[in-house]
Design a protein around this motif. Structure first.
Motif, short mmCIF file in Angstrom:
data_model
loop_
_atom_site.label_atom_id
_atom_site.label_comp_id
_atom_site.label_asym_id
_atom_site.label_seq_id
_atom_site.Cartn_x
_atom_site.Cartn_y
_atom_site.Cartn_z
N UNK A 1 16.65 -15.15 1.36
CA UNK A 1 15.98 -15.49 0.31
C UNK A 1 14.90 -15.30 0.94
N UNK A 2 14.65 -15.77 2.86
CA UNK A 2 12.73 -16.12 2.91
C UNK A 2 13.01 -14.30 3.46
N UNK A 3 13.61 -13.70 3.33
CA UNK A 3 13.74 -12.26 4.37
C UNK A 3 12.99 -11.44 1.92
N UNK A 4 13.60 -11.23 0.95
CA UNK A 4 13.87 -11.24 0.24
C UNK A 4 12.42 -11.59 -0.19
N UNK A 5 12.43 -13.15 -0.56
CA UNK A 5 10.40 -13.36 -0.84
C UNK A 5 9.41 -12.59 0.03
N UNK A 6 10.13 -12.08 1.26
CA UNK A 6 8.57 -12.19 1.93
C UNK A 6 8.57 -10.72 1.45
N UNK A 7 10.04 -9.61 1.06
CA UNK A 7 8.88 -8.10 1.21
C UNK A 7 9.00 -8.99 -0.03
N UNK A 8 9.07 -9.25 -1.20
CA UNK A 8 8.56 -9.01 -2.76
C UNK A 8 7.17 -9.38 -2.37
N UNK A 9 6.52 -10.76 -1.82
CA UNK A 9 5.20 -11.22 -1.51
C UNK A 9 4.55 -10.00 -1.34
N UNK A 10 4.75 -9.33 -0.01
CA UNK A 10 4.08 -8.76 0.88
C UNK A 10 3.69 -6.75 0.23
N UNK A 11 5.09 -6.17 -0.05
CA UNK A 11 4.39 -4.61 -1.09
C UNK A 11 3.47 -5.40 -2.35
N UNK A 12 4.44 -6.44 -3.35
CA UNK A 12 3.11 -6.87 -4.26
C UNK A 12 0.97 -6.70 -3.50
N UNK A 13 0.61 -7.31 -2.34
CA UNK A 13 -0.52 -7.03 -1.49
C UNK A 13 -0.70 -6.03 -0.81
N UNK A 14 0.71 -5.38 -0.45
CA UNK A 14 -0.08 -3.42 0.12
C UNK A 14 0.02 -2.98 -1.20
N UNK A 15 0.44 -2.77 -1.93
CA UNK A 15 0.00 -2.27 -3.17
C UNK A 15 -1.33 -1.88 -3.23
N UNK A 16 -1.42 -3.29 -3.89
CA UNK A 16 -2.99 -3.75 -4.82
C UNK A 16 -4.31 -3.48 -3.41
N UNK A 17 -3.69 -3.90 -1.87
CA UNK A 17 -4.63 -3.63 -1.45
C UNK A 17 -4.99 -1.92 -0.91
N UNK A 18 -3.83 -1.11 -0.07
CA UNK A 18 -4.08 -0.49 0.29
C UNK A 18 -4.50 1.22 -0.02
N UNK A 19 -4.40 1.00 -1.72
CA UNK A 19 -5.10 2.10 -2.45
C UNK A 19 -6.34 1.82 -2.81
N UNK A 20 -7.99 2.49 -1.86
CA UNK A 20 -8.76 2.00 -1.83
C UNK A 20 -9.63 2.76 -1.90
N UNK A 21 -10.94 3.65 -2.92
CA UNK A 21 -11.66 4.19 -3.47
C UNK A 21 -13.07 4.04 -2.73
N UNK A 22 -13.29 4.58 -1.95
CA UNK A 22 -15.13 3.68 -1.01
C UNK A 22 -16.08 4.47 -2.19
N UNK A 23 -16.53 3.63 -2.70
CA UNK A 23 -17.99 3.97 -3.72
C UNK A 23 -18.89 4.53 -2.79
N UNK A 24 -19.51 5.91 -2.14
CA UNK A 24 -20.55 6.63 -1.52
C UNK A 24 -21.85 6.12 -2.24
N UNK A 25 -22.86 5.36 -0.80
CA UNK A 25 -23.82 5.02 -1.61
C UNK A 25 -24.93 5.60 -2.71
N UNK A 26 -24.20 6.98 -2.75
CA UNK A 26 -25.31 7.51 -3.55
C UNK A 26 -25.12 6.97 -5.03
N UNK A 27 -23.71 6.52 -5.83
CA UNK A 27 -23.36 6.59 -6.41
C UNK A 27 -23.81 4.93 -7.34
N UNK A 28 -24.64 4.25 -5.75
CA UNK A 28 -24.05 3.21 -5.85
C UNK A 28 -25.70 2.73 -6.89
N UNK A 29 -25.62 2.21 -7.88
CA UNK A 29 -26.84 1.58 -8.66
C UNK A 29 -28.09 0.53 -8.28
#
Ligand SMILES: Cc1cc2nc3c(=O)[nH]c(=O)nc-3n(C[C@H](O)[C@H](O)[C@H](O)COP(=O)(O)O)c2cc1C
Length: 322
Positions: free
Chosen positions: A294-322
């Motif tokens: 149970x610890x393994x499966x709960x941990x895998x699901x939580x970590x997968x959700x976190x990494x999927x949210x955090x990893x795909x990141x688009x950097x905003x160029x300074x020129x794009x910032x208002x």
């Protein structure tokens, strides 16, 4: 998109891989109770032995579980198909052979069929034959592997491109990052083997579990290439003996005898590294603890959700910032 957990009525898209002859009801029930799909691996066990484990599993969980029948390895494939029908086991996974002759019969009894494949060709054939789900297993995986030696990272997207039923990734998955990666490649879930051995409920010898916890990234070896029957195991004196004999021309029959279930039991259940072998995938190097399932499966699901949210990141160029 078909969701594998909805198709199988399980909470998490995580399946226990079959582990013929050595896993038991306790591990299968622990996986099902934790929200995954527990599996009873038939290996070469007799229908009576498997029936006892089915009965025990039913006493330990109310959730769905599966039976794995390795078609060309088991001497009792036909009888085992009848056994799962009699016991109304909800899911059957078929490996090591052609699943086509059994799929319609299992469907007539409302049993879902998972076919284990390791190439696009076999994936397409299994889909045509009516399989509900494919488990695509890469060469990183523990135990008997395909001679094609295709890796999980390349196999999953290629199979997903050619079939429309859900594909579950197996081979090399041991944590939430692996789960997230498999989903991003197009898989609908994962199947675990090696990682589940180092869990509290797994019925394996402490020598086996500790070898996995202490393993580095180069701790497994391939047996059987010389005779075309490939298997990935932990390095050990017994594995070295087989490799030395292969170099001296070991026959296919001698190899089959030396890797029979008796020697699997010696290694996995008795912890005897001189007289038996221990299946392991390359992901062994990532394992460093002994959680409950149970610890393994709960941990895998939580970590997968976190990494999927955090990893795909688009950097905003300074020129794009208002
Ligand atoms: C101890 C052990 C025994 C296995 N026996 C079987 C088996 O009987 N039938 C089968 O289809 N796969 C078998 N496998 C493969 C697993 O079901 C699973 O697909 C594989 O371990 C996934 O790769 P991983 O080890 O990298 O997680 C076995 C794996 C292990 C670790």
């Amino acid at each position: 998109m078909s969701l594998v957990n909805e198709l199988l009525s399980i909470k998490y898209p995580i399946i226990q891989g079959g582990m013929g002859n050595i896993s038991n009801a306790q591990l299968a029930a622990a996986v099902s109770n934790a929200g995954g799909l527990g599996t009873i691996g038939c290996g070469t066990m007799s229908p009576n032995q498997v029936e006892t484990i089915i009965t025990e599993t039913k006493e330990m969980t109310v959730y769905p579980f599966a039976i794995n029948i390795p078609i060309n390895v088991s001497p009792y494939t036909e009888e085992l198909i009848q056994l799962v029908i009699r016991h109304k086991v909800p899911v059957v996974s078929l490996s090591a052979g052609n699943p086509a002759p059994y799929i319609d019969l299992l469907h007539e009894h409302s049993i879902k069929v998972i076919a284990i494949v390791a190439s696009v060709k076999h994936a397409k054939k299994a889909e045509e034959a009516g399989a509900d789900i494919l488990v695509a297993e890469g060469f990183e995986a523990a135990g008997i592997n395909s001679n094609l030696e295709l890796t999980t990272f390349t196999l999953i997207p290629q199979i997903c491109k050619h079939v429309s039923i859900p594909v579950v990734a197996a081979g090399g998955i041991g944590d939430g990052h692996g789960l997230a990666a498999a989903l991003m490649l197009g898989a609908s879930g994962v199947q675990l083997g090696t990682r589940l051995i180092a869990t509290k409920e797994a019925p394996f010898h402490s020598v086996y579990k500790n070898r996995l916890i202490e393993a580095g990234d180069n701790e497994t070896v391939i047996l059987g290439r010389s005779v075309g029957q490939v298997r990935r195991v932990l390095k050990s004196p017994y594995a070295k003996q087989i490799i030395d004999l292969e170099q001296q021309g070991l026959s296919a029959e001698q190899y089959r005898q030396m890797t029979s279930e008796d020697y699997h039991i010696n290694g996995a259940l008795l912890g005897d590294e001189n007289n038996g072998f221990m299946n392991s995938g390359q992901i062994a190097g990532l394992i460093d603890d002994l959680p409950s399932v149970k610890e393994l499966l709960d941990g895998m699901m939580n970590d997968a959700l976190t990494v999927m949210k955090e990893r795909l990141h688009v950097f905003t160029w300074p020129s794009e910032k208002s």
